[in-house]
Design a protein around this motif. Structure first.
Motif, mmCIF file in Angstrom:
data_model
loop_
_atom_site.group_PDB
_atom_site.id
_atom_site.type_symbol
_atom_site.label_atom_id
_atom_site.label_comp_id
_atom_site.label_asym_id
_atom_site.label_seq_id
_atom_site.Cartn_x
_atom_site.Cartn_y
_atom_site.Cartn_z
ATOM 1 N N MET A 43 5.437 5.551 16.058
ATOM 2 C CA MET A 43 5.433 6.871 15.184
ATOM 3 C C MET A 43 4.817 6.935 13.816
ATOM 4 S SD MET A 43 5.059 10.305 14.211
ATOM 5 C CE MET A 43 5.129 11.644 13.318
ATOM 6 N N LYS A 44 5.731 5.196 13.603
ATOM 7 C CA LYS A 44 5.238 4.594 12.515
ATOM 8 C C LYS A 44 4.172 3.812 12.245
ATOM 9 C CE LYS A 44 10.295 4.452 11.096
ATOM 10 N NZ LYS A 44 11.135 2.906 11.197
ATOM 11 N N ILE A 45 3.703 4.064 13.492
ATOM 12 C CA ILE A 45 2.273 3.071 13.844
ATOM 13 C C ILE A 45 0.724 3.600 13.342
ATOM 14 C CG2 ILE A 45 0.760 1.421 15.389
ATOM 15 C CD1 ILE A 45 3.093 0.338 16.292
ATOM 16 N N GLU A 46 1.675 4.816 14.021
ATOM 17 C CA GLU A 46 0.040 6.639 13.758
ATOM 18 C C GLU A 46 0.670 6.490 11.968
ATOM 19 O OE1 GLU A 46 1.338 9.096 16.072
ATOM 20 O OE2 GLU A 46 0.786 8.208 18.107
ATOM 21 N N ILE A 47 1.801 6.456 11.394
ATOM 22 C CA ILE A 47 1.185 6.787 9.762
ATOM 23 C C ILE A 47 1.042 6.010 9.554
ATOM 24 C CG2 ILE A 47 2.767 7.397 8.208
ATOM 25 C CD1 ILE A 47 5.219 7.782 9.525
ATOM 26 N N ALA A 48 1.157 4.345 9.808
ATOM 27 C CA ALA A 48 0.783 3.556 8.860
ATOM 28 C C ALA A 48 -1.198 3.225 9.308
ATOM 29 C CB ALA A 48 0.805 2.141 10.287
ATOM 30 N N LEU A 49 -1.423 3.789 10.464
ATOM 31 C CA LEU A 49 -2.622 3.801 10.570
ATOM 32 C C LEU A 49 -3.419 4.982 10.254
ATOM 33 C CD1 LEU A 49 -3.126 3.782 14.317
ATOM 34 C CD2 LEU A 49 -3.240 1.958 12.984
ATOM 35 N N ILE A 50 -2.516 5.788 9.972
ATOM 36 C CA ILE A 50 -3.006 7.014 8.896
ATOM 37 C C ILE A 50 -3.288 6.780 7.404
ATOM 38 C CG2 ILE A 50 -3.106 10.227 8.137
ATOM 39 C CD1 ILE A 50 -1.917 9.875 10.616
ATOM 40 N N LEU A 51 -2.811 6.368 6.918
ATOM 41 C CA LEU A 51 -1.969 5.863 5.581
ATOM 42 C C LEU A 51 -3.897 4.301 5.953
ATOM 43 C CD1 LEU A 51 1.276 4.986 4.893
ATOM 44 C CD2 LEU A 51 0.032 6.889 3.855
ATOM 45 N N ILE A 52 -3.996 3.753 6.763
ATOM 46 C CA ILE A 52 -5.198 3.083 6.758
ATOM 47 C C ILE A 52 -6.101 3.294 6.488
ATOM 48 C CG2 ILE A 52 -6.393 1.121 8.099
ATOM 49 C CD1 ILE A 52 -3.376 0.315 8.730
ATOM 50 N N ALA A 53 -6.276 4.535 7.290
ATOM 51 C CA ALA A 53 -7.393 5.380 6.950
ATOM 52 C C ALA A 53 -7.657 6.102 6.053
ATOM 53 C CB ALA A 53 -7.578 6.102 8.215
ATOM 54 N N VAL A 54 -6.507 6.590 5.267
ATOM 55 C CA VAL A 54 -6.602 7.248 4.575
ATOM 56 C C VAL A 54 -7.340 6.082 2.869
ATOM 57 C CG1 VAL A 54 -5.588 8.507 2.592
ATOM 58 C CG2 VAL A 54 -4.954 9.512 5.139
ATOM 59 N N ALA A 55 -6.557 5.246 3.505
ATOM 60 C CA ALA A 55 -6.801 4.011 2.667
ATOM 61 C C ALA A 55 -8.036 3.500 2.463
ATOM 62 C CB ALA A 55 -5.646 2.788 2.243
ATOM 63 N N LEU A 56 -9.339 3.293 3.148
ATOM 64 C CA LEU A 56 -10.178 2.789 3.940
ATOM 65 C C LEU A 56 -10.999 4.639 3.372
ATOM 66 C CD1 LEU A 56 -9.671 1.870 7.344
ATOM 67 C CD2 LEU A 56 -10.448 0.116 5.345
ATOM 68 N N GLY A 57 -10.960 4.994 3.604
ATOM 69 C CA GLY A 57 -11.424 6.760 3.409
ATOM 70 C C GLY A 57 -12.101 7.028 1.533
ATOM 71 N N ALA A 58 -10.293 6.192 1.040
ATOM 72 C CA ALA A 58 -10.364 6.909 -0.201
ATOM 73 C C ALA A 58 -11.222 5.063 -1.051
ATOM 74 C CB ALA A 58 -8.607 6.440 -0.788
ATOM 75 N N GLY A 59 -11.497 3.326 -0.294
ATOM 76 C CA GLY A 59 -12.075 2.894 -1.038
ATOM 77 C C GLY A 59 -13.790 3.203 -0.576
ATOM 78 N N ALA A 60 -13.978 3.654 0.474
ATOM 79 C CA ALA A 60 -15.432 4.237 0.869
ATOM 80 C C ALA A 60 -15.681 5.202 -0.643
ATOM 81 C CB ALA A 60 -15.368 4.583 2.455
ATOM 82 N N LEU A 61 -14.909 5.977 -0.612
ATOM 83 C CA LEU A 61 -15.502 6.903 -1.579
ATOM 84 C C LEU A 61 -15.631 6.391 -3.255
ATOM 85 C CD1 LEU A 61 -15.618 9.807 -2.562
ATOM 86 C CD2 LEU A 61 -13.584 10.692 -2.717
ATOM 87 N N VAL A 62 -14.351 5.716 -3.342
ATOM 88 C CA VAL A 62 -14.701 4.819 -4.393
ATOM 89 C C VAL A 62 -16.138 3.731 -4.698
ATOM 90 C CG1 VAL A 62 -13.670 2.921 -6.038
ATOM 91 C CG2 VAL A 62 -12.328 4.800 -4.397
ATOM 92 N N GLY A 63 -15.600 3.201 -3.542
ATOM 93 C CA GLY A 63 -17.028 2.331 -3.436
ATOM 94 C C GLY A 63 -18.553 3.242 -3.165
ATOM 95 N N ALA A 64 -18.637 3.869 -3.119
ATOM 96 C CA ALA A 64 -19.853 5.265 -3.805
ATOM 97 C C ALA A 64 -19.941 5.716 -4.006
ATOM 98 C CB ALA A 64 -18.975 6.019 -1.985
#
Length: 520
Positions: free
Chosen positions: A1-22
């Motif tokens: 579960m924690k791993i999934e949350i972590a993965l979700i967080l990582i995905a959110v972070a990557l999406g935010a980074g991609a948005l910010v980069g865009a």
């Protein structure tokens, strides 16, 4: 579960980074776009400015080209106008000249018409005069016929008969004259041939100039000269080529020979043999050789002395010997070497007076008779022989021609040749220069008077000045003044054709008319 949350967080972070980069990329693109638009606007502004500048410069260049083309056109227009004006001016001048010529032609035509009218009137007057003359001639002919008692045809016939008779008479005289001239020419040629043969043979009539006398100490010397059986005299004659005459003449031996040089050698040799006393063939040959050498030396010295006296140099040694040989040659009793020196000096004097080459004239005068030194050895006239010798030994063509022409063997073509002729005649013709026998002198005077009196109209003739002038008296009724000149020339020609004489003879024709009246 924690791993999934972590993965979700990582995905959110990557999406935010991609948005910010865009977003960041968008902003940078917008900023680059703005910069590009700004740069393009600046480039466009600069292009507009440059286009304005180019347009202005093009306008200026176009205006300059238009101005230059306009100035060239104006220049060409001015030149064209000037040419047109010049052509117009020339055309005007030509028109004026044509007008003047037309005027002159018209004037000449009018003058020619006037002349034609005058000539026609003159022809009419001449025709009238010819008619008058014809009528006068006919009238005079009628009168002459009535006076003479003959018609015109009879008069013509009589005149033709008279003319035919005169023509026959003149033809007969001419035929007789031609026959006489032919006979005289033949006689003259025959006399020349005989005289030349006699002169070259030189027989007894020249004995006084072809002998030498050698005195002897006693008559016994004659026997020694003859020798045993005549061997000595034969040896002398063989060695010298001269004849010895031993006769009854007391204490003398006669040396006879035409060659004067050989005769001189024989005289010297014989005198030395007589002085020495030893007379035999060997001694004779030795003495003759020595005498020959002495005579040759004397000849050379005489030639050199002559050239020195005259003042000419550069003469070939052989010619100098020929000049020296003239010392032993005589002509009419005149020594030829002395005669040559006189001719040289006379030529020099006349050349000096005429402004000619004095040395050349003296040279020609000195050499003019060198042919006489060998004329008894070579066939031909001494003038031609001398010219050939001068040519052989390098004398100039002028000298050669003067030598050949001094006796008319060639026609004189230079002043130098005429000078030599004149000087030769002067030297031979001066009083006392030449001897001739009394009979010859008297014969020449008689021949001169005979020739003078042989012409029609001559009343008397006298030879004077020792035969160098004849005075002919003519009848004034038979010979006119004009005919006297012809008569003098005819007499001179006849003297030249029939006589031989030194120098020249003057023919003087004298015509005198006397008118005598008495006042009572």
């Amino acid at each position: 579960m924690k791993i999934e949350i972590a993965l979700i967080l990582i995905a959110v972070a990557l999406g935010a980074g991609a948005l910010v980069g865009a977003l960041l990329r968008r902003k940078s693109a917008e900023s680059r776009l703005a910069n590009a638009e700004q740069a393009s606007a600046q480039i466009i502004e600069e292009a507009k400015k440059e286009a304005d500048t180019i347009r202005k410069e093009s306008l200026i260049q176009a205006k300059d080209a238009v101005l230059e083309a306009k100035s060239e056109w104006e220049k060409e227009s001015r030149e064209l106008r000037r040419e047109i004006q010049a052509q117009e001016k020339r055309l005007l001048q030509k028109e004026e000249n044509l007008d003047r010529r037309t005027t002159q032609v018209d004037a000449k035509e009018e003058e020619q018409v006037k002349r034609d009218k005058a000539l026609m009137q003159q022809e009419e007057r001449l025709r009238g005069r010819e008619k008058d003359v014809e009528s006068l001639v006919a009238e005079q002919a009628a009168r002459l016929e009535s006076i003479s008692g003959m018609s015109a045809e009879e008069a013509k016939s009589q005149l033709m008969q008279n003319m035919e008779s005169e023509a026959r008479h003149d033809a007969a005289k001419r035929i007789k004259q031609i026959e006489d001239e032919a006979r005289e020419s033949a006689d003259k040629k025959a006399k020349e041939i005989l005289a030349l043969a006699i002169q070259r043979y030189a027989g007894d009539f020249v004995a006084e100039k072809a002998v030498s006398v050698v005195p002897l100490p006693n008559d016994e010397m004659k026997g020694r000269i003859i020798g045993r059986e005549g061997r000595n005299i034969r040896a002398i004659e063989a060695a010298t080529g001269i004849d010895l005459i031993i006769d009854d003449t007391p204490e003398a031996v006669i040396i006879s020979g035409f060659n004067p040089v050989r005769r001189e050698v024989a005289r010297i040799a014989l005198e030395r043999l007589i002085a020495d006393g030893r007379i035999h063939p060997a001694r004779i040959e030795e003495v003759v050789n020595k005498a020959t050498q002495e005579v040759d030396e004397a000849i050379r010295e005489a030639g050199e002395q002559a050239t020195f006296d005259v003042g000419v140099h550069g003469i070939h040694p052989e010619i100098i010997k020929l000049i020296g040989r003239l010392r032993y040659r005589t002509s009419y009793g005149q020594n030829v070497l002395q005669h040559s020196l006189e001719v040289a000096f006379l030529c020099g004097i006349m050349a000096s007076e005429l402004g000619l080459n004095v040395k050349q004239a003296k040279r020609a005068g000195l050499l003019h008779d060198i042919g006489k030194a060998v004329d008894h050895e070579i066939e031909g006239s001494h003038a031609v022989i001398g010219a050939d010798l001068a040519r052989k030994y390098g004398e100039s063509p002028k000298i050669v021609h003067a030598l050949a022409a001094h006796h008319e063997d060639e026609k004189p073509e230079t002043i130098l040749a005429v000078l030599v002729q004149a000087a030769d005649a002067l030297s031979g013709a001066r009083p006392g220069a030449r001897r001739e026998m009394l009979e010859t002198y008297v014969k020449r005077l008689e021949d001169l008077e005979r020739i003078g009196t042989s012409f029609v109209g001559v009343t008397s003739c006298f030879a004077i000045q020792a035969g160098r002038e004849i005075r002919v008296m003519v009848s004034s009724e038979e010979v006119s003044d004009a005919q006297s000149h012809v008569l003098a020339r005819d007499i001179a020609r006849k003297v030249e054709d029939e006589m031989t004489y030194p120098g020249q003879i003057k023919v003087n024709v004298i015509r005198e008319t006397r008118a005598v009246e008495y006042a009572k």
